[in-house]
Enzyme design. Sequence first.
Site, mmCIF file in Angstrom:
data_model
loop_
_atom_site.group_PDB
_atom_site.id
_atom_site.type_symbol
_atom_site.label_atom_id
_atom_site.label_comp_id
_atom_site.label_asym_id
_atom_site.label_seq_id
_atom_site.Cartn_x
_atom_site.Cartn_y
_atom_site.Cartn_z
ATOM 1 N N HIS A 153 37.398 8.484 23.122
ATOM 2 C CA HIS A 153 38.607 7.779 23.546
ATOM 3 C C HIS A 153 38.894 6.713 22.479
ATOM 4 O O HIS A 153 38.813 5.517 22.722
ATOM 5 C CB HIS A 153 38.414 7.178 24.943
ATOM 6 N N GLU A 210 44.845 10.842 33.925
ATOM 7 C CA GLU A 210 45.346 9.462 33.925
ATOM 8 C C GLU A 210 46.745 9.435 34.522
ATOM 9 O O GLU A 210 47.582 10.278 34.194
ATOM 10 C CB GLU A 210 45.458 8.873 32.511
ATOM 11 N N TYR A 224 52.577 9.133 32.333
ATOM 12 C CA TYR A 224 53.068 7.811 32.745
ATOM 13 C C TYR A 224 54.583 7.800 32.935
ATOM 14 O O TYR A 224 55.089 7.239 33.897
ATOM 15 C CB TYR A 224 52.661 6.749 31.710
ATOM 16 N N ASN A 230 47.511 13.547 31.120
ATOM 17 C CA ASN A 230 47.779 12.131 31.364
ATOM 18 C C ASN A 230 49.288 11.938 31.382
ATOM 19 O O ASN A 230 49.972 12.363 30.445
ATOM 20 C CB ASN A 230 47.176 11.268 30.250
ATOM 21 N N ARG A 238 35.815 8.667 35.676
ATOM 22 C CA ARG A 238 36.007 9.178 34.315
ATOM 23 C C ARG A 238 35.818 8.017 33.347
ATOM 24 O O ARG A 238 36.569 7.036 33.403
ATOM 25 C CB ARG A 238 37.409 9.775 34.206
ATOM 26 N N GLU A 256 43.753 12.149 24.613
ATOM 27 C CA GLU A 256 45.052 11.889 23.986
ATOM 28 C C GLU A 256 44.987 11.940 22.459
ATOM 29 O O GLU A 256 45.235 10.929 21.778
ATOM 30 C CB GLU A 256 45.614 10.538 24.456
#
Length: 469
Positions: A120, A370, A296, A294, A76, A165
Amino acid sequence: MSVSFPPGFLWGSATAAYQIEGAVREGGRTPSIWDTFSHTPGKTENGDTGDTATDHFHRRADDVRLMADLGLGAYRFSVSWPRVQPTGRGPAVQPGLDFYRGLVDDLLDHGIKPVLTLYHWDLPQELESAGGWPERETAHRFADYARIVADALGDRVDMWTTLNEPWCSAFLGYGSGVHAPGRTDPVAALRAAHHLNLAHGLAAQALRGTLPSHAQLSISLNPSVVRAGSQSPADLDAKRRIDALANRVFADPLLSGAYPQDLFADTAQLTDWSFVHGDDLAVIRHPLDSLGLNYYSPAVVSAATDSHPERSDGHGASEHSPWPGADSVSFHQPPGDRTEMGWSIDPTGLYDLLMHYTREAPGLPLMITENGAAYDDKPAADGSVHDPDRIRYLQGHLAAVHRAMDDGADVRGYFLWSLMDNFEWAYGYGKRFGAVYVDYETQTRTPKSSARWYAELARTGVLPDMPAS
Ligand code: IFM
Protein backbone atom coordinates in the site's frame (compact mmCIF):
# COMPACT_ATOMS: atom_id res chain seq x y z
CA MET A 1 -37.52 -0.64 3.80
CA SER A 2 -34.48 -2.30 5.34
CA VAL A 3 -32.57 -4.95 3.38
CA SER A 4 -30.54 -7.95 4.53
CA PHE A 5 -27.13 -9.10 3.37
CA PRO A 6 -26.52 -12.84 3.11
CA PRO A 7 -25.01 -14.78 6.01
CA GLY A 8 -21.24 -15.07 5.55
CA PHE A 9 -20.96 -11.62 3.95
CA LEU A 10 -17.68 -10.22 5.27
CA TRP A 11 -17.98 -6.96 7.21
CA GLY A 12 -14.63 -5.33 7.73
CA SER A 13 -12.66 -2.14 7.90
CA ALA A 14 -9.36 -1.22 6.31
CA THR A 15 -6.16 0.69 7.04
CA ALA A 16 -2.65 0.93 5.58
CA ALA A 17 0.71 0.64 7.31
CA TYR A 18 2.16 4.10 6.69
CA GLN A 19 -1.15 5.77 7.51
CA ILE A 20 -1.39 4.33 11.03
CA GLU A 21 1.72 2.58 12.31
CA GLY A 22 4.21 5.33 13.15
CA ALA A 23 7.40 3.89 14.74
CA VAL A 24 9.20 4.56 11.50
CA ARG A 25 12.65 4.03 12.93
CA GLU A 26 11.97 0.98 15.10
CA GLY A 27 12.95 -2.64 14.68
CA GLY A 28 15.33 -2.04 11.80
CA ARG A 29 12.76 -0.32 9.58
CA THR A 30 14.35 1.99 7.02
CA PRO A 31 12.70 4.88 5.14
CA SER A 32 10.11 4.23 2.49
CA ILE A 33 9.39 6.66 -0.34
CA TRP A 34 6.62 8.12 1.84
CA ASP A 35 9.09 8.93 4.65
CA THR A 36 11.29 10.75 2.16
CA PHE A 37 8.39 12.51 0.45
CA SER A 38 6.57 13.62 3.59
CA HIS A 39 9.82 15.00 5.01
CA THR A 40 10.40 17.06 1.87
CA PRO A 41 9.17 20.63 2.48
CA GLY A 42 5.97 21.50 0.65
CA LYS A 43 4.86 17.97 -0.20
CA THR A 44 2.18 17.43 2.47
CA GLU A 45 -0.31 19.74 4.22
CA ASN A 46 1.34 21.34 7.24
CA GLY A 47 4.44 19.24 6.60
CA ASP A 48 2.61 16.29 8.22
CA THR A 49 4.46 12.96 8.19
CA GLY A 50 3.69 9.39 9.21
CA ASP A 51 6.42 9.42 11.89
CA THR A 52 3.90 8.84 14.67
CA ALA A 53 0.61 8.54 12.77
CA THR A 54 -1.88 6.84 15.11
CA ASP A 55 0.90 4.97 16.90
CA HIS A 56 -0.73 1.68 15.94
CA PHE A 57 2.65 -0.07 16.10
CA HIS A 58 2.57 0.34 19.90
CA ARG A 59 -1.21 0.20 20.34
CA ARG A 60 -1.86 -2.86 18.21
CA ALA A 61 -3.45 -4.96 20.94
CA ASP A 62 -5.85 -2.17 22.02
CA ASP A 63 -6.76 -1.48 18.42
CA VAL A 64 -7.65 -5.12 17.83
CA ARG A 65 -9.77 -5.09 21.01
CA LEU A 66 -11.55 -2.03 19.62
CA MET A 67 -12.28 -3.89 16.38
CA ALA A 68 -13.63 -6.80 18.39
CA ASP A 69 -15.87 -4.40 20.39
CA LEU A 70 -17.20 -3.16 17.07
CA GLY A 71 -17.97 -6.72 16.02
CA LEU A 72 -15.87 -6.59 12.86
CA GLY A 73 -15.60 -9.87 10.99
CA ALA A 74 -12.47 -8.92 9.04
CA TYR A 75 -9.62 -6.43 9.10
CA ARG A 76 -7.74 -5.39 5.98
CA PHE A 77 -4.26 -4.09 6.78
CA SER A 78 -1.06 -3.67 4.82
CA VAL A 79 2.43 -4.87 5.57
CA SER A 80 5.14 -2.21 5.45
CA TRP A 81 7.77 -3.51 3.04
CA PRO A 82 10.66 -1.55 4.67
CA ARG A 83 9.65 -2.85 8.11
CA VAL A 84 10.00 -6.44 6.93
CA GLN A 85 12.78 -6.24 4.35
CA PRO A 86 14.44 -2.87 5.01
CA THR A 87 16.40 -2.35 1.82
CA GLY A 88 13.93 -4.18 -0.39
CA ARG A 89 16.53 -6.91 -0.91
CA GLY A 90 17.90 -9.84 1.05
CA PRO A 91 16.66 -11.40 4.25
CA ALA A 92 13.80 -10.19 6.40
CA VAL A 93 14.29 -8.61 9.81
CA GLN A 94 12.68 -10.48 12.67
CA PRO A 95 11.08 -7.57 14.60
CA GLY A 96 9.12 -6.58 11.51
CA LEU A 97 7.80 -10.07 10.95
CA ASP A 98 7.07 -10.43 14.67
CA PHE A 99 4.90 -7.32 14.62
CA TYR A 100 2.66 -8.68 11.87
CA ARG A 101 2.61 -12.16 13.35
CA GLY A 102 1.46 -10.62 16.63
CA LEU A 103 -1.19 -8.57 14.86
CA VAL A 104 -2.53 -11.59 12.99
CA ASP A 105 -2.58 -13.70 16.14
CA ASP A 106 -4.46 -10.97 18.04
CA LEU A 107 -7.00 -10.80 15.22
CA LEU A 108 -7.46 -14.56 15.09
CA ASP A 109 -7.81 -14.70 18.90
CA HIS A 110 -10.74 -12.28 18.56
CA GLY A 111 -12.32 -14.16 15.65
CA ILE A 112 -11.42 -11.42 13.13
CA LYS A 113 -10.29 -12.56 9.69
CA PRO A 114 -6.96 -10.98 8.65
CA VAL A 115 -6.93 -9.69 5.06
CA LEU A 116 -3.36 -8.85 4.16
CA THR A 117 -2.21 -6.37 1.52
CA LEU A 118 1.46 -6.61 0.56
CA TYR A 119 1.85 -3.15 -0.93
CA HIS A 120 0.00 0.00 0.00
CA TRP A 121 2.48 2.52 -1.46
CA ASP A 122 5.48 2.35 0.90
CA LEU A 123 8.29 1.26 -1.44
CA PRO A 124 11.66 0.97 0.36
CA GLN A 125 13.55 4.17 -0.49
CA GLU A 126 16.58 2.15 -1.57
CA LEU A 127 14.55 0.57 -4.37
CA GLU A 128 13.35 3.99 -5.51
CA SER A 129 16.93 5.23 -5.47
CA ALA A 130 17.75 2.31 -7.78
CA GLY A 131 15.00 3.42 -10.19
CA GLY A 132 11.71 2.51 -8.47
CA TRP A 133 8.63 1.19 -10.23
CA PRO A 134 9.65 2.44 -13.70
CA GLU A 135 12.34 -0.26 -13.54
CA ARG A 136 11.60 -3.92 -14.18
CA GLU A 137 13.92 -5.05 -11.38
CA THR A 138 11.49 -3.64 -8.78
CA ALA A 139 8.85 -6.17 -9.87
CA HIS A 140 11.27 -9.02 -9.16
CA ARG A 141 12.18 -7.54 -5.79
CA PHE A 142 8.45 -7.41 -4.96
CA ALA A 143 8.01 -11.11 -5.74
CA ASP A 144 10.88 -11.95 -3.34
CA TYR A 145 9.28 -9.82 -0.64
CA ALA A 146 5.91 -11.53 -1.25
CA ARG A 147 7.57 -14.92 -0.73
CA ILE A 148 9.13 -13.75 2.56
CA VAL A 149 5.78 -12.58 3.94
CA ALA A 150 4.01 -15.71 2.71
CA ASP A 151 6.63 -17.91 4.40
CA ALA A 152 6.13 -16.03 7.65
CA LEU A 153 2.34 -15.69 7.71
CA GLY A 154 0.97 -18.22 5.25
CA ASP A 155 0.00 -20.60 8.03
CA ARG A 156 -2.40 -18.05 9.54
CA VAL A 157 -3.57 -15.63 6.82
CA ASP A 158 -5.99 -16.92 4.17
CA MET A 159 -6.72 -13.76 2.19
CA TRP A 160 -3.86 -12.11 0.30
CA THR A 161 -3.86 -8.95 -1.78
CA THR A 162 -0.81 -8.05 -3.82
CA LEU A 163 -1.22 -4.32 -4.55
CA ASN A 164 -3.51 -1.57 -3.40
CA GLU A 165 -4.55 0.95 -6.08
CA PRO A 166 -1.62 0.60 -8.49
CA TRP A 167 -3.08 3.56 -10.41
CA CYS A 168 -2.10 5.87 -7.57
CA SER A 169 1.40 4.37 -7.29
CA ALA A 170 2.03 4.82 -11.00
CA PHE A 171 0.21 7.97 -12.01
CA LEU A 172 0.18 10.07 -8.83
CA GLY A 173 3.66 8.87 -7.83
CA TYR A 174 5.41 9.27 -11.18
CA GLY A 175 3.01 11.41 -13.28
CA SER A 176 1.52 14.31 -11.32
CA GLY A 177 3.96 13.84 -8.45
CA VAL A 178 1.39 14.53 -5.72
CA HIS A 179 2.26 11.17 -4.15
CA ALA A 180 5.65 9.69 -3.32
CA PRO A 181 8.15 9.57 -4.87
CA GLY A 182 6.93 12.82 -6.43
CA ARG A 183 8.29 12.35 -9.94
CA THR A 184 6.60 14.07 -12.88
CA ASP A 185 7.52 12.06 -15.96
CA PRO A 186 4.66 10.63 -18.06
CA VAL A 187 6.80 7.86 -19.52
CA ALA A 188 7.99 6.82 -16.07
CA ALA A 189 4.32 6.67 -15.03
CA LEU A 190 3.45 4.29 -17.89
CA ARG A 191 6.52 2.16 -17.22
CA ALA A 192 5.55 2.07 -13.53
CA ALA A 193 2.03 0.93 -14.41
CA HIS A 194 3.41 -2.01 -16.39
CA HIS A 195 5.95 -2.98 -13.76
CA LEU A 196 3.29 -2.84 -11.07
CA ASN A 197 1.19 -5.20 -13.19
CA LEU A 198 4.21 -7.45 -13.62
CA ALA A 199 4.96 -7.26 -9.89
CA HIS A 200 1.42 -8.42 -9.22
CA GLY A 201 1.81 -11.40 -11.58
CA LEU A 202 5.22 -12.42 -10.26
CA ALA A 203 4.05 -12.06 -6.66
CA ALA A 204 0.91 -14.08 -7.41
CA GLN A 205 3.15 -16.89 -8.74
CA ALA A 206 5.38 -16.66 -5.66
CA LEU A 207 2.37 -16.70 -3.33
CA ARG A 208 0.80 -19.71 -5.06
CA GLY A 209 4.11 -21.53 -4.76
CA THR A 210 4.36 -20.80 -1.04
CA LEU A 211 0.86 -20.59 0.44
CA PRO A 212 -1.45 -23.49 1.26
CA SER A 213 -3.83 -24.34 -1.58
CA HIS A 214 -6.86 -22.81 0.16
CA ALA A 215 -5.26 -19.32 0.24
CA GLN A 216 -7.21 -16.66 -1.67
CA LEU A 217 -5.37 -14.21 -3.96
CA SER A 218 -6.60 -10.80 -4.97
CA ILE A 219 -5.61 -7.28 -6.02
CA SER A 220 -7.37 -4.04 -5.07
CA LEU A 221 -7.98 -1.60 -7.91
CA ASN A 222 -9.51 1.86 -7.70
CA PRO A 223 -11.27 2.01 -11.05
CA SER A 224 -12.69 5.35 -12.10
CA VAL A 225 -16.37 5.35 -12.87
CA VAL A 226 -15.94 7.71 -15.82
CA ARG A 227 -18.89 9.59 -17.20
CA ALA A 228 -18.87 11.75 -20.32
CA GLY A 229 -20.03 15.34 -19.91
CA SER A 230 -22.18 14.93 -23.04
CA GLN A 231 -22.74 12.43 -25.81
CA SER A 232 -20.68 14.49 -28.27
CA PRO A 233 -17.94 12.48 -30.05
CA ALA A 234 -15.27 14.67 -28.42
CA ASP A 235 -16.57 14.07 -24.90
CA LEU A 236 -17.01 10.36 -25.55
CA ASP A 237 -13.41 10.24 -26.74
CA ALA A 238 -12.30 11.99 -23.54
CA LYS A 239 -14.14 9.32 -21.59
CA ARG A 240 -12.50 6.54 -23.62
CA ARG A 241 -9.00 7.97 -22.98
CA ILE A 242 -9.51 8.24 -19.22
CA ASP A 243 -11.12 4.82 -19.06
CA ALA A 244 -8.01 3.37 -20.75
CA LEU A 245 -5.59 5.11 -18.37
CA ALA A 246 -7.56 4.71 -15.17
CA ASN A 247 -9.08 1.30 -15.64
CA ARG A 248 -8.19 -0.81 -18.64
CA VAL A 249 -4.41 -0.37 -18.26
CA PHE A 250 -4.75 -2.58 -15.17
CA ALA A 251 -7.93 -4.59 -15.65
CA ASP A 252 -7.25 -5.73 -19.23
CA PRO A 253 -3.87 -7.38 -18.62
CA LEU A 254 -5.10 -8.84 -15.32
CA LEU A 255 -8.32 -10.26 -16.69
CA SER A 256 -7.61 -10.77 -20.41
CA GLY A 257 -3.82 -10.80 -20.74
CA ALA A 258 -3.60 -7.80 -23.12
CA TYR A 259 -3.12 -4.05 -23.01
CA PRO A 260 -5.77 -1.94 -24.73
CA GLN A 261 -4.75 -1.09 -28.29
CA ASP A 262 -6.25 2.38 -28.02
CA LEU A 263 -3.96 3.10 -25.04
CA PHE A 264 -0.95 2.29 -27.21
CA ALA A 265 -2.27 4.69 -29.85
CA ASP A 266 -3.04 7.47 -27.34
CA THR A 267 0.47 7.31 -25.87
CA ALA A 268 2.42 6.58 -29.07
CA GLN A 269 4.05 10.04 -28.99
CA LEU A 270 5.49 9.20 -25.58
CA THR A 271 6.57 5.56 -25.77
CA ASP A 272 6.53 2.44 -27.93
CA TRP A 273 5.84 0.27 -24.83
CA SER A 274 8.93 -1.84 -25.57
CA PHE A 275 9.27 -2.25 -21.80
CA VAL A 276 6.55 -4.93 -22.11
CA HIS A 277 8.55 -8.12 -22.67
CA GLY A 278 7.73 -11.52 -24.18
CA ASP A 279 5.68 -13.41 -21.64
CA ASP A 280 4.90 -10.54 -19.23
CA LEU A 281 1.23 -10.57 -20.11
CA ALA A 282 0.90 -14.29 -19.44
CA VAL A 283 2.50 -13.72 -16.03
CA ILE A 284 0.18 -10.82 -15.23
CA ARG A 285 -2.93 -12.79 -16.15
CA HIS A 286 -2.66 -15.04 -13.13
CA PRO A 287 -5.99 -16.55 -11.98
CA LEU A 288 -7.44 -14.56 -9.08
CA ASP A 289 -9.84 -15.73 -6.37
CA SER A 290 -11.52 -12.35 -6.08
CA LEU A 291 -11.18 -8.80 -7.34
CA GLY A 292 -10.95 -5.97 -4.82
CA LEU A 293 -12.63 -2.71 -5.80
CA ASN A 294 -12.14 0.63 -4.04
CA TYR A 295 -14.77 3.26 -4.74
CA TYR A 296 -15.35 6.79 -3.47
CA SER A 297 -16.75 9.01 -6.24
CA PRO A 298 -17.27 9.07 -10.01
CA ALA A 299 -15.42 11.26 -12.54
CA VAL A 300 -17.08 13.45 -15.18
CA VAL A 301 -14.92 14.30 -18.19
CA SER A 302 -15.17 16.28 -21.37
CA ALA A 303 -12.90 17.44 -24.16
CA ALA A 304 -11.10 20.62 -23.12
CA THR A 305 -12.27 23.72 -24.94
CA ASP A 306 -9.05 25.66 -24.29
CA SER A 307 -5.39 24.87 -23.83
CA HIS A 308 -5.69 24.76 -20.03
CA PRO A 309 -8.05 21.93 -19.24
CA GLU A 310 -9.76 22.01 -15.89
CA ARG A 311 -8.37 19.20 -13.75
CA SER A 312 -10.60 18.87 -10.71
CA ASP A 313 -10.09 15.11 -10.83
CA GLY A 314 -9.96 14.89 -7.04
CA HIS A 315 -6.35 13.72 -7.01
CA GLY A 316 -4.63 16.85 -5.72
CA ALA A 317 -3.28 19.96 -7.37
CA SER A 318 -0.25 19.72 -9.64
CA GLU A 319 0.79 21.48 -12.80
CA HIS A 320 1.70 18.01 -14.11
CA SER A 321 -1.03 15.71 -15.34
CA PRO A 322 -1.47 12.19 -14.01
CA TRP A 323 -3.06 11.32 -17.37
CA PRO A 324 -0.33 10.72 -20.02
CA GLY A 325 -1.67 11.17 -23.52
CA ALA A 326 -4.92 12.72 -22.25
CA ASP A 327 -3.74 16.25 -21.53
CA SER A 328 -6.69 17.68 -23.38
CA VAL A 329 -9.32 16.17 -21.10
CA SER A 330 -11.20 18.33 -18.58
CA PHE A 331 -12.53 16.92 -15.32
CA HIS A 332 -15.64 18.32 -13.64
CA GLN A 333 -17.17 17.85 -10.25
CA PRO A 334 -20.88 17.16 -10.66
CA PRO A 335 -23.23 19.39 -8.65
CA GLY A 336 -24.61 18.09 -5.38
CA ASP A 337 -23.28 17.05 -2.02
CA ARG A 338 -19.55 16.49 -1.52
CA THR A 339 -17.40 15.04 1.18
CA GLU A 340 -14.62 16.95 2.92
CA MET A 341 -12.28 15.82 0.11
CA GLY A 342 -14.49 17.73 -2.33
CA TRP A 343 -15.53 14.42 -3.89
CA SER A 344 -19.12 14.20 -5.10
CA ILE A 345 -21.37 11.66 -3.41
CA ASP A 346 -22.89 9.24 -5.88
CA PRO A 347 -23.72 5.69 -4.82
CA THR A 348 -24.93 4.88 -8.33
CA GLY A 349 -21.23 4.92 -9.28
CA LEU A 350 -20.63 1.97 -6.98
CA TYR A 351 -23.60 0.12 -8.46
CA ASP A 352 -22.29 0.79 -11.99
CA LEU A 353 -18.80 -0.34 -11.03
CA LEU A 354 -20.03 -3.63 -9.57
CA MET A 355 -22.22 -4.35 -12.58
CA HIS A 356 -19.35 -3.48 -14.95
CA TYR A 357 -16.97 -6.00 -13.36
CA THR A 358 -19.76 -8.56 -13.10
CA ARG A 359 -19.90 -8.38 -16.90
CA GLU A 360 -16.12 -8.05 -17.43
CA ALA A 361 -15.09 -10.87 -15.12
CA PRO A 362 -17.93 -13.37 -15.01
CA GLY A 363 -17.51 -15.90 -12.21
CA LEU A 364 -14.93 -13.81 -10.31
CA PRO A 365 -16.16 -12.86 -6.83
CA LEU A 366 -15.94 -9.15 -6.01
CA MET A 367 -14.98 -7.53 -2.74
CA ILE A 368 -15.36 -3.85 -1.90
CA THR A 369 -11.99 -3.33 -0.29
CA GLU A 370 -12.48 0.40 0.37
CA ASN A 371 -15.40 2.77 0.56
CA GLY A 372 -15.98 5.67 2.92
CA ALA A 373 -15.90 9.41 3.33
CA ALA A 374 -13.92 12.18 5.02
CA TYR A 375 -15.83 14.69 7.12
CA ASP A 376 -14.77 17.46 9.45
CA ASP A 377 -15.63 15.49 12.59
CA LYS A 378 -15.29 17.20 15.94
CA PRO A 379 -15.96 15.88 19.43
CA ALA A 380 -18.97 17.32 21.26
CA ALA A 381 -18.60 18.77 24.78
CA ASP A 382 -19.16 15.33 26.28
CA GLY A 383 -16.42 13.84 24.09
CA SER A 384 -18.78 11.93 21.79
CA VAL A 385 -18.38 12.28 18.03
CA HIS A 386 -21.49 12.36 15.84
CA ASP A 387 -21.07 11.88 12.12
CA PRO A 388 -24.52 11.55 10.55
CA ASP A 389 -23.16 12.54 7.13
CA ARG A 390 -20.84 9.53 7.13
CA ILE A 391 -23.72 7.24 8.15
CA ARG A 392 -25.76 8.61 5.27
CA TYR A 393 -22.83 8.07 2.88
CA LEU A 394 -22.35 4.48 4.05
CA GLN A 395 -26.06 3.72 4.02
CA GLY A 396 -26.43 4.98 0.44
CA HIS A 397 -23.41 3.07 -0.83
CA LEU A 398 -24.37 -0.15 0.92
CA ALA A 399 -27.86 0.11 -0.51
CA ALA A 400 -26.20 0.35 -3.95
CA VAL A 401 -24.13 -2.76 -3.16
CA HIS A 402 -27.27 -4.63 -2.17
CA ARG A 403 -29.03 -3.55 -5.35
CA ALA A 404 -26.07 -4.77 -7.44
CA MET A 405 -26.17 -8.11 -5.61
CA ASP A 406 -29.89 -8.38 -6.36
CA ASP A 407 -28.99 -7.79 -10.01
CA GLY A 408 -26.39 -10.56 -10.07
CA ALA A 409 -23.14 -9.10 -8.72
CA ASP A 410 -21.27 -11.67 -6.62
CA VAL A 411 -20.07 -9.37 -3.83
CA ARG A 412 -18.52 -11.21 -0.89
CA GLY A 413 -17.62 -8.42 1.50
CA TYR A 414 -17.30 -4.73 2.29
CA PHE A 415 -14.42 -2.91 4.01
CA LEU A 416 -15.12 0.51 5.40
CA TRP A 417 -12.29 2.98 4.81
CA SER A 418 -11.13 3.53 7.40
CA LEU A 419 -11.12 1.91 10.81
CA MET A 420 -9.75 5.11 12.35
CA ASP A 421 -8.71 8.62 11.35
CA ASN A 422 -5.19 8.57 9.95
CA PHE A 423 -2.51 10.14 7.76
CA GLU A 424 -4.33 10.97 4.54
CA TRP A 425 -1.17 11.12 2.40
CA ALA A 426 -0.50 14.57 0.90
CA TYR A 427 -3.53 15.95 2.82
CA GLY A 428 -1.89 15.03 6.13
CA TYR A 429 -4.07 14.65 9.23
CA GLY A 430 -6.64 17.26 8.20
CA LYS A 431 -8.93 14.79 6.46
CA ARG A 432 -10.69 12.32 8.74
CA PHE A 433 -11.97 9.11 7.13
CA GLY A 434 -12.23 7.05 10.32
CA ALA A 435 -15.21 5.37 11.93
CA VAL A 436 -13.14 5.88 15.06
CA TYR A 437 -12.03 9.39 15.98
CA VAL A 438 -8.35 9.82 16.88
CA ASP A 439 -7.18 12.68 19.08
CA TYR A 440 -3.67 13.03 17.68
CA GLU A 441 -2.40 14.80 20.85
CA THR A 442 -3.32 11.99 23.20
CA GLN A 443 -3.90 9.14 20.73
CA THR A 444 -7.25 8.54 22.39
CA ARG A 445 -9.64 6.55 20.19
CA THR A 446 -13.38 7.38 20.29
CA PRO A 447 -15.80 5.38 18.13
CA LYS A 448 -17.96 7.84 16.18
CA SER A 449 -21.69 7.24 15.82
CA SER A 450 -20.94 5.69 12.40
CA ALA A 451 -18.80 3.04 14.13
CA ARG A 452 -21.76 2.06 16.33
CA TRP A 453 -24.06 2.10 13.31
CA TYR A 454 -21.64 -0.10 11.34
CA ALA A 455 -21.19 -2.46 14.30
CA GLU A 456 -24.94 -3.05 14.37
CA LEU A 457 -24.95 -3.72 10.64
CA ALA A 458 -22.03 -6.17 11.01
CA ARG A 459 -23.90 -7.92 13.84
CA THR A 460 -27.26 -8.25 12.09
CA GLY A 461 -26.50 -7.99 8.37
CA VAL A 462 -29.55 -5.73 8.16
CA LEU A 463 -29.13 -2.36 6.46
CA PRO A 464 -31.73 0.05 7.83
CA ASP A 465 -33.45 2.29 5.33
CA MET A 466 -33.12 5.59 7.12
CA PRO A 467 -29.79 6.49 8.70
CA ALA A 468 -29.87 7.58 12.32
CA SER A 469 -29.18 11.29 12.66
O1 IFM B 1 -6.56 6.95 2.33
C1 IFM B 1 -6.69 6.45 1.05
C2 IFM B 1 -6.19 5.04 0.96
O2 IFM B 1 -4.87 4.93 1.39
C3 IFM B 1 -6.26 4.53 -0.46
N1 IFM B 1 -7.58 4.73 -1.01
C4 IFM B 1 -8.19 6.01 -0.86
C5 IFM B 1 -8.14 6.46 0.59
C6 IFM B 1 -8.81 7.84 0.75
O3 IFM B 1 -8.16 8.78 -0.04
